[in-house]
Design an enzyme around this catalytic site. Structure first.
Site, PDB file in Angstrom:
ATOM      1  N   GLY A 198       0.813  -1.217   0.000  1.00 58.52           N
ATOM      2  CA  GLY A 198       0.000   0.000   0.000  1.00 58.52           C
ATOM      3  C   GLY A 198       0.848   1.268   0.000  1.00 58.52           C
ATOM      4  O   GLY A 198       0.566   2.215  -0.742  1.00 58.52           O
ATOM      5  N   SER A 199       1.885   1.284   0.815  1.00 58.88           N
ATOM      6  CA  SER A 199       2.720   2.492   0.894  1.00 58.88           C
ATOM      7  C   SER A 199       3.345   2.793  -0.468  1.00 58.88           C
ATOM      8  O   SER A 199       3.398   3.953  -0.897  1.00 58.88           O
ATOM      9  CB  SER A 199       3.838   2.306   1.923  1.00 58.88           C
ATOM     10  OG  SER A 199       3.297   2.067   3.195  1.00 58.88           O
TER      11      SER A 199
ATOM     12  N   GLN B 208      -7.934   0.520   3.506  1.00 60.57           N
ATOM     13  CA  GLN B 208      -8.838   0.004   4.551  1.00 60.57           C
ATOM     14  C   GLN B 208     -10.191  -0.413   3.983  1.00 60.57           C
ATOM     15  O   GLN B 208     -10.915  -1.181   4.610  1.00 60.57           O
ATOM     16  CB  GLN B 208      -9.052   1.073   5.637  1.00 60.57           C
ATOM     17  CG  GLN B 208      -7.829   1.366   6.479  1.00 60.57           C
ATOM     18  CD  GLN B 208      -7.497   0.250   7.466  1.00 60.57           C
ATOM     19  OE1 GLN B 208      -8.369  -0.449   7.957  1.00 60.57           O
ATOM     20  NE2 GLN B 208      -6.225   0.085   7.754  1.00 60.57           N
TER      21      GLN B 208
ATOM     22  N   HIS C 115      -2.638  -7.282   2.310  1.00 60.88           N
ATOM     23  CA  HIS C 115      -2.597  -7.796   3.688  1.00 60.88           C
ATOM     24  C   HIS C 115      -3.650  -7.191   4.610  1.00 60.88           C
ATOM     25  O   HIS C 115      -3.773  -7.575   5.764  1.00 60.88           O
ATOM     26  CB  HIS C 115      -1.190  -7.659   4.297  1.00 60.88           C
ATOM     27  CG  HIS C 115      -0.817  -6.282   4.765  1.00 60.88           C
ATOM     28  ND1 HIS C 115      -0.820  -5.923   6.091  1.00 60.88           N
ATOM     29  CD2 HIS C 115      -0.419  -5.184   4.088  1.00 60.88           C
ATOM     30  CE1 HIS C 115      -0.417  -4.656   6.207  1.00 60.88           C
ATOM     31  NE2 HIS C 115      -0.179  -4.188   5.006  1.00 60.88           N
TER      32      HIS C 115
ATOM     33  N   THR D 173      11.184  -8.125 -11.265  1.00 59.56           N
ATOM     34  CA  THR D 173      10.497  -9.396 -11.453  1.00 59.56           C
ATOM     35  C   THR D 173       9.304  -9.466 -10.505  1.00 59.56           C
ATOM     36  O   THR D 173       9.437  -9.194  -9.312  1.00 59.56           O
ATOM     37  CB  THR D 173      11.466 -10.570 -11.192  1.00 59.56           C
ATOM     38  OG1 THR D 173      12.587 -10.415 -12.064  1.00 59.56           O
ATOM     39  CG2 THR D 173      10.789 -11.906 -11.439  1.00 59.56           C
TER      40      THR D 173
ATOM     41  N   ASN E 226      -7.815   4.667   8.753  1.00 60.64           N
ATOM     42  CA  ASN E 226      -7.371   3.491   9.499  1.00 60.64           C
ATOM     43  C   ASN E 226      -7.502   3.652  11.006  1.00 60.64           C
ATOM     44  O   ASN E 226      -7.731   2.681  11.720  1.00 60.64           O
ATOM     45  CB  ASN E 226      -5.930   3.125   9.120  1.00 60.64           C
ATOM     46  CG  ASN E 226      -5.014   4.324   9.106  1.00 60.64           C
ATOM     47  OD1 ASN E 226      -5.321   5.359   8.494  1.00 60.64           O
ATOM     48  ND2 ASN E 226      -3.891   4.221   9.774  1.00 60.64           N
TER      49      ASN E 226
ATOM     50  N   CYS F 149       3.350   6.344  21.325  1.00 68.54           N
ATOM     51  CA  CYS F 149       4.369   7.375  21.530  1.00 68.54           C
ATOM     52  C   CYS F 149       5.579   6.999  20.700  1.00 68.54           C
ATOM     53  O   CYS F 149       6.572   6.486  21.190  1.00 68.54           O
ATOM     54  CB  CYS F 149       4.732   7.479  22.992  1.00 68.54           C
ATOM     55  SG  CYS F 149       3.303   7.848  24.011  1.00 68.54           S
TER      56      CYS F 149
HETATM   57  C1  LIG Z   1      -1.887  -0.153   6.024  1.00 69.35           C
HETATM   58  C2  LIG Z   1      -2.171   1.102   5.282  1.00 69.35           C
HETATM   59  C3  LIG Z   1      -1.265   1.609   4.328  1.00 69.35           C
HETATM   60  C4  LIG Z   1       0.086   0.982   4.084  1.00 69.35           C
HETATM   61  O1  LIG Z   1      -0.010  -0.227   3.428  1.00 69.35           O
HETATM   62  P1  LIG Z   1       1.274  -1.221   3.457  1.00 69.35           P
HETATM   63  O2  LIG Z   1       0.877  -2.359   2.583  1.00 69.35           O
HETATM   64  O3  LIG Z   1       1.433  -1.617   4.888  1.00 69.35           O
HETATM   65  O4  LIG Z   1       2.441  -0.461   2.940  1.00 69.35           O
HETATM   66  C5  LIG Z   1      -1.610   2.740   3.647  1.00 69.35           C
HETATM   67  N1  LIG Z   1      -2.780   3.363   3.871  1.00 69.35           N
HETATM   68  C6  LIG Z   1      -3.669   2.918   4.768  1.00 69.35           C
HETATM   69  C7  LIG Z   1      -4.959   3.648   4.962  1.00 69.35           C
HETATM   70  C8  LIG Z   1      -3.397   1.777   5.516  1.00 69.35           C
HETATM   71  O5  LIG Z   1      -4.268   1.361   6.425  1.00 69.35           O
END
Ligand SMILES: *Cc1c(COP(=O)(O)O)cnc(C)c1O
Length: 389
Positions: free
Chosen positions: A72-73, A180, A202, A238, A152, A327
């Site tokens: 996601g990132s 999410q 995930h 790949t 999230n 924190c």
């Molecule tokens: C978990 C999450 C991400 C990051 O996804 P990753 O696969 O962990 O890099 C980005 N945005 C939101 C809203 C998330 O909940």
């Protein structure tokens, strides 16, 4: 008697058994490089194509509109930097919101240092982006609006259709981080005015380290990673065949759950947990919106105590929770999301998030409702933050 109750599905979900099974051959017998022309390669290529169809189908996209990434990132970074670089001749202004995931906020902030102009929109007390503020923020040189589908930390679902419509009307591209929401809410990219959308396997019972960016046909973006030209040149390297196959299978299973309205049961358990906590415990607030909310998501702030101490006590009882006020690296700053919805620091520090999954049961909720009030009471009794009476 202690149970094991995982309630941190916003952080990650377990890989579904059927997903793992679908992935296994691509580590062993069907290990080929999908870019090879021989039989091994063709077999892997076929699996990739099928997974792309499956992920596309979940959101009603064309398979050519799905770019697989390493999570996601990465998809967030590809969308935001990819548009910024592809469109920098048209303008330097990007709009986002104050409650985005760090993958979005920090990508925007980095672009800010590179000479782009970033507007961070405020949100209301539920975490909703104000549409009038968005309209006012758009300028002739705005190239991208990036606002999440659902949050999230507090579970709020944004008014995506209205946000997208405003962008369309102004001729501005719209990206949404739907990590999410994907697989948990019905999403149709042909009906919603979305140009780019981030997903991650995930968070929907697929493997970690695999994500995808939906890029609407005709939208040009620049790649972050150059090399062999995989993923239409937008993500060289790949392909993670097994991971992508797992994502595809997870998409099929999620579509099935959505079609069977299985998230209605999740919603019922969510509401049982919310009502139960608000009834049994004083001086606690629900954070985020009550109804415009992810079906599996609950989040609270408890007065007079620290979220982290609650989390540790719950962990000892076998309950996996999380606290938005982590924190991080010793800093005492509470979560940027809780501050953005207007909570004072001392209340934001008492935050606790409990996010349910497809296998969460009524007994799991009973166990939390039996134990959480005791945890809160005991922590408040020794709290230096001053619970009255
Ligand atoms: C978990 C999450 C991400 C990051 O996804 P990753 O696969 O962990 O890099 C980005 N945005 C939101 C809203 C998330 O909940």
């Amino acid at each position: 008697m202690s149970r094991s109750v995982y309630l941190d599905h916003s952080a990650t979900t377990p890989v579904d058994h059927d997903v793992l099974e679908a992935m296994m051959p691509y580590f062993t017998s069907d290990f080929g490089n999908p870019n090879s022309l021989h039989a091994w390669g063709r077999k892997a290529r076929k699996a990739l194509d099928e997974a792309r169809n499956q992920v596309a189908q979940l959101i009603n996209a064309d398979p050519t509109e799905v770019i697989f990434t390493g999570g996601g990132s990465e998809a967030d970074n590809l969308a935001i930097k990819g548009i910024a670089y592809a469109r920098k001749d048209r303008g330097h202004h990007i709009i986002t919101s104050a409650i985005e995931h760090h993958a979005v906020l920090d990508a925007c902030k980095w672009l800010g240092k590179e000479g782009f102009d970033i507007t961070i929109l405020p949100v209301d007390k539920y975490g909703m982006v104000r549409l009038d503020e968005l309209e006012r923020a758009i300028r002739p040189n705005t190239i991208l609006v990036t606002i999440q589908f659902a949050n999230n930390e507090i579970g709020t679902i944004e008014p995506i259709e209205q946000i997208g419509s405003i962008c369309r009307k102004q001729g501005v591209l719209f990206h949404t981080d739907a990590v999410q929401a994907t697989g948990h809410l019905p999403i149709d990219v042909k009906k919603l005015p979305i140009d780019l959308m981030t997903m991650a396997a995930h968070k929907m019972y697929g493997p970690k380290g695999v994500g995808a960016l939906y890029v609407k046909k005709g939208v040009k973006i620049a790649p972050l990673i150059h090399g062999g030209g995989q993923e239409r040149g937008l993500r060289s390297g790949t392909e993670n065949t097994a991971g992508i196959v797992g994502f595809g299978k997870a998409a099929v299973l999620a579509a099935k759950r959505l079609a069977n309205n299985e998230n209605e049961n999740e919603k019922r358990l969510r509401d049982r947990l919310i009502d139960g906590i608000l009834e049994r415990i004083d001086d606690v607030i629900l954070t985020g919106h009550r109804t415009e909310r992810l079906p599996f998501h609950t989040s609270f702030c408890f007065h007079y105590i620290e979220g982290e101490s609650m989390l540790l006590r719950l962990d000892a009882l076998g309950i996996g929770a999380s606290s938005g006020s982590a924190c991080t690296s010793g800093s005492l700053e509470p979560s940027h999301v809780l501050l953005a919805i207007g909570l004072p620091h001392e209340i934001a520090h008492g935050s606790l998030r409990l996010t349910l999954g497809k296998d969460t049961s009524d007994e799991d909720i009973d166990y939390v409702l039996e134990n959480l009030p005791k945890v809160v009471e005991s922590l408040r009794a020794m709290s230096p933050l001053g619970k009255r009476g």
